[in-house]
Design a protein around this motif. Structure first.
Motif, PDB file in Angstrom:
ATOM      1  N   ARG A 146       0.848  -1.224  -0.220  1.00 25.37           N
ATOM      2  CA  ARG A 146       0.099   0.011   0.210  1.00 25.37           C
ATOM      3  C   ARG A 146       0.875   1.128  -0.015  1.00 25.37           C
ATOM      4  O   ARG A 146       1.866   1.355   0.785  1.00 25.37           O
ATOM      5  CB  ARG A 146      -1.084   0.163   1.202  1.00 25.37           C
ATOM      6  N   LYS A 147       0.663   2.197  -0.838  1.00 28.98           N
ATOM      7  CA  LYS A 147       1.396   3.504  -0.935  1.00 28.98           C
ATOM      8  C   LYS A 147       1.392   4.386   0.164  1.00 28.98           C
ATOM      9  O   LYS A 147       0.107   4.534   0.675  1.00 28.98           O
ATOM     10  CB  LYS A 147       1.043   3.994  -2.345  1.00 28.98           C
ATOM     11  N   GLN A 148       2.623   4.785   0.717  1.00 28.94           N
ATOM     12  CA  GLN A 148       2.602   5.672   1.883  1.00 28.94           C
ATOM     13  C   GLN A 148       3.425   6.937   1.233  1.00 28.94           C
ATOM     14  O   GLN A 148       4.125   6.855   0.811  1.00 28.94           O
ATOM     15  CB  GLN A 148       3.313   5.206   3.025  1.00 28.94           C
TER      16      GLN A 148
END
Length: 326
Positions: A146-148
């Motif tokens: 998941r992109k952060q």
């Protein structure tokens, strides 16, 4: 290569040695490929690093120029190296960005990792999505990557570049098309058989075995995921590197294609080029004789293009090249 496509068995039925398995975690395959590529590039740079730092200090060259000289063998540009440097600063991975003499071995390794993210974006094709256990593994993989914000990619993978696929379903659908059992175009969310539309008399009638398999593909892949994902992988790969599609034509009036068979079909050819490619560079890419005999180029509306004009999608990417040979 400009982009990597890593096909991963999302069902966990194949282990890291290619043997049949049950319950294998496909994340291991993603990590393995990344670690191998990173170790290769890091090893090449690290062996020369002491001498690189000495020359960098003596010449007082900008860090980006020194690093670009070391990484040019991977087909990179100065801009890519600059983006990698900017990223390690923004994410606070390296404090002494410009003073290479203060970089530790870990700093160098971190920079190589970020450089690979920029130079070789990776598309992960999670295959066999219609198999048991695939759902569980897909959910775990999407959660892991998941992109952060302001955090570098984990294992070089972004959730935006993960595509769900069923290559076997795509192959079967194409075979059914070839044998005239169904009407289907790669990327569609459904197919049509004689059962669906009896008016399509050009199609052949399905036997029970083929009908059951097609029903399974429709239920487990097409209706559930929107497509087999095969075309989506290619589209995502092109988007990841920002390539610009260019259409070479013989005429900017009827858009007849430039092709070896002299076909008059419009837009028959499409060439992908890097952002910033100029008109003259495009001519050279097409054929060295187009470059040698280059006279000029024009686009839609008869607009003349300068040879150093950058090609922009939707603006001047339909190009007719004039040469002395014409």
């Amino acid at each position: 290569a400009d982009v990597l496509i890593h096909v991963v068995d999302a069902s966990g039925t194949t282990d890291d040695n290619g043997r049949e398995a049950k319950g294998y975690d496909p994340v291991g395959d993603i990590q393995w490929l990344r670690s191998e590529i990173e170790a290769w590039v890091f090893g090449n740079v690290e062996r020369r690093w002491p001498g690189v730092v000495r020359r960098h200090t003596a010449t007082k060259a900008p860090a980006v120029d020194t690093l670009h000289a070391q990484l040019a063998g991977y087909g990179t540009t100065r801009d890519v190296v600059q983006r990698a440097l900017d990223t390690v600063v923004r994410t606070q991975l390296i404090e002494a960005r410009d003073n290479l003499s203060q970089w530790s071995t870990d700093d160098l390794r971190r920079f190589v990792g970020v450089f690979l993210d920029q130079r070789f974006p990776t598309i992960v094709a999670l295959n066999k999505i219609d198999m048991p256990d695939a759902d569980k593994n897909i959910a775990a993989i999407l959660k892991r990557y998941r992109k952060q914000p302001n955090v570098v990619l984990r294992d070089g993978v972004s959730e935006d570049n993960i595509v769900l696929t069923s290559a076997l379903s795509e192959c079967f659908l194409r075979r059914m098309v070839k044998q005239r059992f169904i009407s289907y175009t790669t990327g569609d969310d459904d197919f049509v058989s004689l059962d669906d539309d009896p008016a399509l008399t050009e199609l052949r009638e399905l036997d029970d075995k083929a009908r059951r398999r097609l029903d399974n593909i429709r239920d487990l892949v097409l209706f559930r995921y929107g497509s087999t994902g095969v075309q989506d992988v290619i589209v995502r790969a092109v988007e990841a590197v920002g390539f610009v599609p260019v259409f070479p034509v013989k005429s900017v009036v009827n858009f007849g294609a430039s092709s070896s068979d002299s076909s008059s079909a419009a837009f028959q050819d499409c060439v992908l080029v890097r952002p910033g490619t100029t008109v003259r560079e495009f001519a050279r890419k097409m054929h060295n004789q187009l470059d040698v005999n280059y006279v000029g180029a024009e686009t839609v509306g008869g607009l003349q293009l300068a040879e150093d004009d950058a090609i922009v999608a939707g603006k001047n990417n339909i190009i007719k090249i004039a040469t002395t040979a014409q």
